[in-house]
Design an enzyme around this catalytic site. Structure first.
Site, PDB file in Angstrom:
ATOM      1  N   CYS A   1       0.870  -1.120   0.012  1.00 42.09           N
ATOM      2  CA  CYS A   1      -0.079   0.020  -0.004  1.00 42.09           C
ATOM      3  C   CYS A   1       0.744   1.344   0.107  1.00 42.09           C
ATOM      4  O   CYS A   1       0.755   2.148  -0.944  1.00 42.09           O
ATOM      5  CB  CYS A   1      -0.871  -0.185   1.239  1.00 42.09           C
TER       6      CYS A   1
ATOM      7  N   CYS B   1      -1.432   1.611  -2.976  1.00 40.88           N
ATOM      8  CA  CYS B   1      -2.161   2.886  -3.197  1.00 40.88           C
ATOM      9  C   CYS B   1      -1.582   4.205  -2.881  1.00 40.88           C
ATOM     10  O   CYS B   1      -2.129   5.014  -3.728  1.00 40.88           O
ATOM     11  CB  CYS B   1      -2.982   2.378  -1.739  1.00 40.88           C
TER      12      CYS B   1
ATOM     13  N   LYS C   1       0.494   5.355  -6.232  1.00 46.23           N
ATOM     14  CA  LYS C   1      -0.577   5.306  -7.170  1.00 46.23           C
ATOM     15  C   LYS C   1      -1.610   6.622  -7.397  1.00 46.23           C
ATOM     16  O   LYS C   1      -1.555   7.157  -8.027  1.00 46.23           O
ATOM     17  CB  LYS C   1      -1.503   4.045  -7.119  1.00 46.23           C
TER      18      LYS C   1
ATOM     19  N   TYR D   1      -8.272  -3.959 -11.931  1.00 40.91           N
ATOM     20  CA  TYR D   1      -7.991  -2.545 -11.396  1.00 40.91           C
ATOM     21  C   TYR D   1      -6.782  -1.855 -11.852  1.00 40.91           C
ATOM     22  O   TYR D   1      -6.511  -0.631 -11.995  1.00 40.91           O
ATOM     23  CB  TYR D   1      -7.645  -2.673  -9.895  1.00 40.91           C
TER      24      TYR D   1
ATOM     25  N   GLU E   1      -6.211   1.658 -13.845  1.00 42.68           N
ATOM     26  CA  GLU E   1      -5.780   2.872 -13.018  1.00 42.68           C
ATOM     27  C   GLU E   1      -4.722   3.238 -13.710  1.00 42.68           C
ATOM     28  O   GLU E   1      -4.699   4.684 -14.043  1.00 42.68           O
ATOM     29  CB  GLU E   1      -5.576   2.525 -11.843  1.00 42.68           C
TER      30      GLU E   1
ATOM     31  N   HIS F   1     -27.650  20.428  -2.609  1.00 43.01           N
ATOM     32  CA  HIS F   1     -27.594  20.916  -3.884  1.00 43.01           C
ATOM     33  C   HIS F   1     -26.973  22.113  -3.958  1.00 43.01           C
ATOM     34  O   HIS F   1     -26.716  22.874  -3.076  1.00 43.01           O
ATOM     35  CB  HIS F   1     -29.178  21.337  -4.209  1.00 43.01           C
TER      36      HIS F   1
ATOM     37  N   GLU G   1     -26.401  14.278  -5.194  1.00 45.75           N
ATOM     38  CA  GLU G   1     -27.699  14.393  -4.647  1.00 45.75           C
ATOM     39  C   GLU G   1     -28.580  13.488  -5.569  1.00 45.75           C
ATOM     40  O   GLU G   1     -29.953  12.995  -4.858  1.00 45.75           O
ATOM     41  CB  GLU G   1     -28.152  15.957  -4.927  1.00 45.75           C
TER      42      GLU G   1
HETATM   43  P1  NDP Z   1      -7.319  -8.163 -11.280  1.00 48.95           P
HETATM   44  O1  NDP Z   1      -7.697  -9.571 -10.847  1.00 48.95           O
HETATM   45  O2  NDP Z   1      -8.315  -6.969 -10.805  1.00 48.95           O
HETATM   46  O3  NDP Z   1      -6.971  -7.927 -12.960  1.00 48.95           O
HETATM   47  C1  NDP Z   1      -6.257  -9.021 -13.547  1.00 48.95           C
HETATM   48  C2  NDP Z   1      -6.413  -8.620 -14.978  1.00 48.95           C
HETATM   49  O4  NDP Z   1      -5.385  -9.494 -15.633  1.00 48.95           O
HETATM   50  C3  NDP Z   1      -7.793  -9.147 -15.602  1.00 48.95           C
HETATM   51  O5  NDP Z   1      -8.211  -8.362 -16.650  1.00 48.95           O
HETATM   52  C4  NDP Z   1      -7.286 -10.796 -16.004  1.00 48.95           C
HETATM   53  O6  NDP Z   1      -8.303 -11.068 -17.108  1.00 48.95           O
HETATM   54  C5  NDP Z   1      -6.144 -10.184 -16.545  1.00 48.95           C
HETATM   55  N1  NDP Z   1      -5.278 -11.610 -16.618  1.00 48.95           N
HETATM   56  C6  NDP Z   1      -5.184 -12.486 -15.590  1.00 48.95           C
HETATM   57  N2  NDP Z   1      -4.276 -13.321 -16.171  1.00 48.95           N
HETATM   58  C7  NDP Z   1      -3.855 -12.984 -17.734  1.00 48.95           C
HETATM   59  C8  NDP Z   1      -2.917 -13.712 -18.761  1.00 48.95           C
HETATM   60  N3  NDP Z   1      -2.262 -14.782 -18.430  1.00 48.95           N
HETATM   61  N4  NDP Z   1      -3.109 -13.187 -19.947  1.00 48.95           N
HETATM   62  C9  NDP Z   1      -3.750 -11.894 -20.130  1.00 48.95           C
HETATM   63  N5  NDP Z   1      -4.624 -11.243 -19.156  1.00 48.95           N
HETATM   64  C10 NDP Z   1      -4.681 -11.940 -17.796  1.00 48.95           C
HETATM   65  O7  NDP Z   1      -5.710  -7.933 -10.634  1.00 48.95           O
HETATM   66  P2  NDP Z   1      -4.759  -6.612 -10.495  1.00 48.95           P
HETATM   67  O8  NDP Z   1      -3.382  -7.129 -10.894  1.00 48.95           O
HETATM   68  O9  NDP Z   1      -5.172  -5.449 -11.377  1.00 48.95           O
HETATM   69  O10 NDP Z   1      -5.246  -6.265  -9.278  1.00 48.95           O
HETATM   70  C11 NDP Z   1      -4.893  -7.061  -8.055  1.00 48.95           C
HETATM   71  C12 NDP Z   1      -5.784  -6.775  -6.903  1.00 48.95           C
HETATM   72  O11 NDP Z   1      -5.301  -5.702  -6.067  1.00 48.95           O
HETATM   73  C13 NDP Z   1      -7.484  -6.369  -7.079  1.00 48.95           C
HETATM   74  O12 NDP Z   1      -7.920  -7.478  -7.287  1.00 48.95           O
HETATM   75  C14 NDP Z   1      -7.702  -5.736  -5.886  1.00 48.95           C
HETATM   76  O13 NDP Z   1      -8.146  -6.369  -4.863  1.00 48.95           O
HETATM   77  C15 NDP Z   1      -6.340  -4.688  -5.803  1.00 48.95           C
HETATM   78  N6  NDP Z   1      -6.265  -3.474  -6.108  1.00 48.95           N
HETATM   79  C16 NDP Z   1      -7.183  -2.376  -5.650  1.00 48.95           C
HETATM   80  C17 NDP Z   1      -7.186  -1.314  -6.077  1.00 48.95           C
HETATM   81  C18 NDP Z   1      -8.008  -0.133  -5.370  1.00 48.95           C
HETATM   82  O14 NDP Z   1      -8.828  -0.532  -4.555  1.00 48.95           O
HETATM   83  N7  NDP Z   1      -8.219   0.817  -6.225  1.00 48.95           N
HETATM   84  C19 NDP Z   1      -6.086  -0.682  -6.974  1.00 48.95           C
HETATM   85  C20 NDP Z   1      -5.163  -1.803  -7.537  1.00 48.95           C
HETATM   86  C21 NDP Z   1      -5.241  -3.299  -7.094  1.00 48.95           C
HETATM   87  P3  NDP Z   1      -9.775 -11.700 -16.779  1.00 48.95           P
HETATM   88  O15 NDP Z   1     -10.663 -10.759 -16.097  1.00 48.95           O
HETATM   89  O16 NDP Z   1     -10.239 -12.155 -17.790  1.00 48.95           O
HETATM   90  O17 NDP Z   1      -9.527 -13.188 -15.740  1.00 48.95           O
END
Ligand code: NDP
Length: 453
Positions: A44, A49, A52, A179, A183, A436, A441
């Site tokens: 984080c 976080c 970022k 995510y 982002e 407002h 709202e």
């Molecule tokens: P996510 O699980 O959100 O996304 C992973 C992405 O990678 C998905 O689109 C997935 O596709 C794709 N993917 C996975 N494997 C492959 C592959 N072999 N080839 C191509 N694409 C692939 O993970 P993140 O790493 O983005 O984030 C991890 C976690 O961190 C989040 O789940 C969240 O809990 C936390 N996080 C929270 C944030 C916030 O609260 N603002 C910000 C950043 C992270 P598919 O969907 O098709 O499986």
């Protein structure tokens, strides 16, 4: 007198581990040791976080300069200075890490700047060669980004690397649609990078409300992020100072950098966990019960290493519940229900509770939704649209879910989350007087459902 060196030994100095260590030591007066092999603050604070969000702030000025001109200001925007910004960002992270270290010192936690592995149910071995015994061991080692298995995959960056770039690339391919991918696509685009996204599914942000993620995708595309659904890398190699990518789109394209945002994996490798009987599940995550206890009664685990809900405030709550359970003699299960969260895209998405799709599977629902051009950006002649949506149970009128796509949606959903966690009905939302003129709202002024089922 305890037979152990410590009452509690925590492995991992991220948000969850530090909070549990501090509270156990300062509120319950127990003897606590903590080992961290890298930097205090964890994902984080050091590589997630916090940096970022600073990058989100930095990148959002581009739109604000244009808006300001439309509001009558004479402003000339120049290029973004990554070197200046990233230096300041690194100083800020150093400051925050210092605070984390001081908080531990002030609460009497003994720190070890070392890697720790599990020797047995009550013993950890440090990379310094020392062994420490503890009545309870808490594993809070977090997770790390993973690259897909792909020849030359090591040419791609992962999120940890983004904060350490010497310079911004001219172009970047971001692989993934979750995510982190979304982002950083918005952040880097805002900083002036030519961003393309390849995601394997039909839409970004799997698991979020369909309408909400559809609007985020549309707005990202409108701002100029190159969005490519159903796209995967087939081959990649280094060429002419960049990376040549052959993809399922049927073409070859050159990018300065490729960034894999393809998910994360719990940090459980080579820790001696399975050897002492701690079970690892899917993706290497530590299996725990509702009290964050593993199958070995003296060993607990919290945060991303358990791959439950991978969010900082959840890890902190799991740490607090662990301390209450073990040292407060008050068994406290972790409540993972109705957790509000935000995706810091531009515009942001804030969400709590069930998506329309999930709720419809469960029961009959009413959908209250509105989408409009907000006053501030409409006046500045931007095409931005926002969306507010409530998913309501037809049977008992409870608001089952709230989804907001708007600037500051993260701030709004924090407050809507309180009402929804309290079980508020649609009528109670309606009884609340509007503020407002605001965007939020609309959450209390939507009178007629747009759909029922
Ligand atoms: P996510 O699980 O959100 O996304 C992973 C992405 O990678 C998905 O689109 C997935 O596709 C794709 N993917 C996975 N494997 C492959 C592959 N072999 N080839 C191509 N694409 C692939 O993970 P993140 O790493 O983005 O984030 C991890 C976690 O961190 C989040 O789940 C969240 O809990 C936390 N996080 C929270 C944030 C916030 O609260 N603002 C910000 C950043 C992270 P598919 O969907 O098709 O499986």
């Amino acid at each position: 007198m305890s037979d152990f060196d410590y009452d509690l030994f925590v492995i991992g100095g991220g948000s969850g581990g530090v909070r549990a260590a501090r509270v156990a030591a300062s509120e319950y007066g127990v003897k606590v040791g903590l080992a961290e092999e890298d930097r205090y603050g964890g994902t984080c604070v050091i590589r997630g976080c916090v940096p970022k969000k600073l990058m989100v702030f930095a990148s959002s000025y581009r739109d604000l300069f244009a808006d300001a001109r439309n509001y009558g200001w004479e402003i000339n925007d120049g290029p973004f200075d990554w070197h200046l910004f990233s230096g300041k960002m690194r100083n800020e992270l150093d400051r925050l890490e210092g605070i984390y270290r001081k908080l531990l010192d002030n609460s009497g936690v003994e720190k070890f700047d070392a890697r720790a592995t599990i020797k047995d149910a009550h013993t950890v071995t440090l990379s310094t060669g020392e062994e420490k015994t503890a009545k309870h061991i808490l594993i809070a080692t977090g997770g790390r980004p993973v690259r897909p298995e792909l020849e030359n995959g090591e040419l791609g960056l992962v999120s940890d690397d983004i904060f350490h770039m010497d310079a911004l690339p001219r172009s970047m391919l971001i692989v993934g649609g979750g995510y982190i991918a979304c982002e950083f696509a918005c952040i880097l685009h805002g900083m002036g990078v030519d961003v393309s996204m390849y995601y394997r599914g039909g839409q970004i942000l799997n698991g979020f409300d369909d309408e909400a993620r559809g609007l985020v995708a549309e707005q990202m595309r409108m701002r100029g992020v190159g969005m490519h659904s159903g796209a995967s890398i087939l081959e990649m190699d280094q060429r002419d100072g960049g990376i040549c990518v052959k993809s399922t789109l049927g073409n070859e394209k050159m990018f300065d950098k490729v960034f894999f945002a393809t998910g994360r994996r719990p940090n459980t490798d080579n820790m001696g966990l399975e050897e002492v009987g701690v079970k690892l599940g899917r993706n290497g995550a530590i299996e725990v019960n509702e009290y964050s206890q593993t199958g070995v009664p003296s060993i607990y685990a919290i945060g991303d290493v358990t791959d439950r809900v991978n969010l900082t405030p959840v890890a902190i709550r799991e740490g607090m519940a662990f301390v209450e359970t073990v040292f407060g003699a008050k068994p406290t299960p972790v409540d993972h229900d109705l957790i509000p969260s935000a995706v810091f895209t531009q515009p942001e998405m804030g969400t709590v509770g069930m998506t329309e799709e999930a709720a419809r599977e469960q029961e009959e629902i009413e959908i209250y939704a509105t989408s409009f051009k907000p006053m501030q950006t409409a006046f500045a002649e931007r095409e931005d649209r926002v969306m507010m949506k409530l998913v309501v149970s037809k049977k008992n009128r409870t608001v089952l879910g709230c989804h907001i796509v708007a600037p500051q949606a993260g701030e709004m959903i924090q407050l809507a989350g309180i009402a929804i966690k309290m079980g508020a009905t649609k009528e109670q939302f309606d009884q609340t007087c509007a503020v407002h003129p605001t965007m939020a709202e609309e959450l209390v002024t939507m009178r007629t459902p747009v759909r029922t089922s």
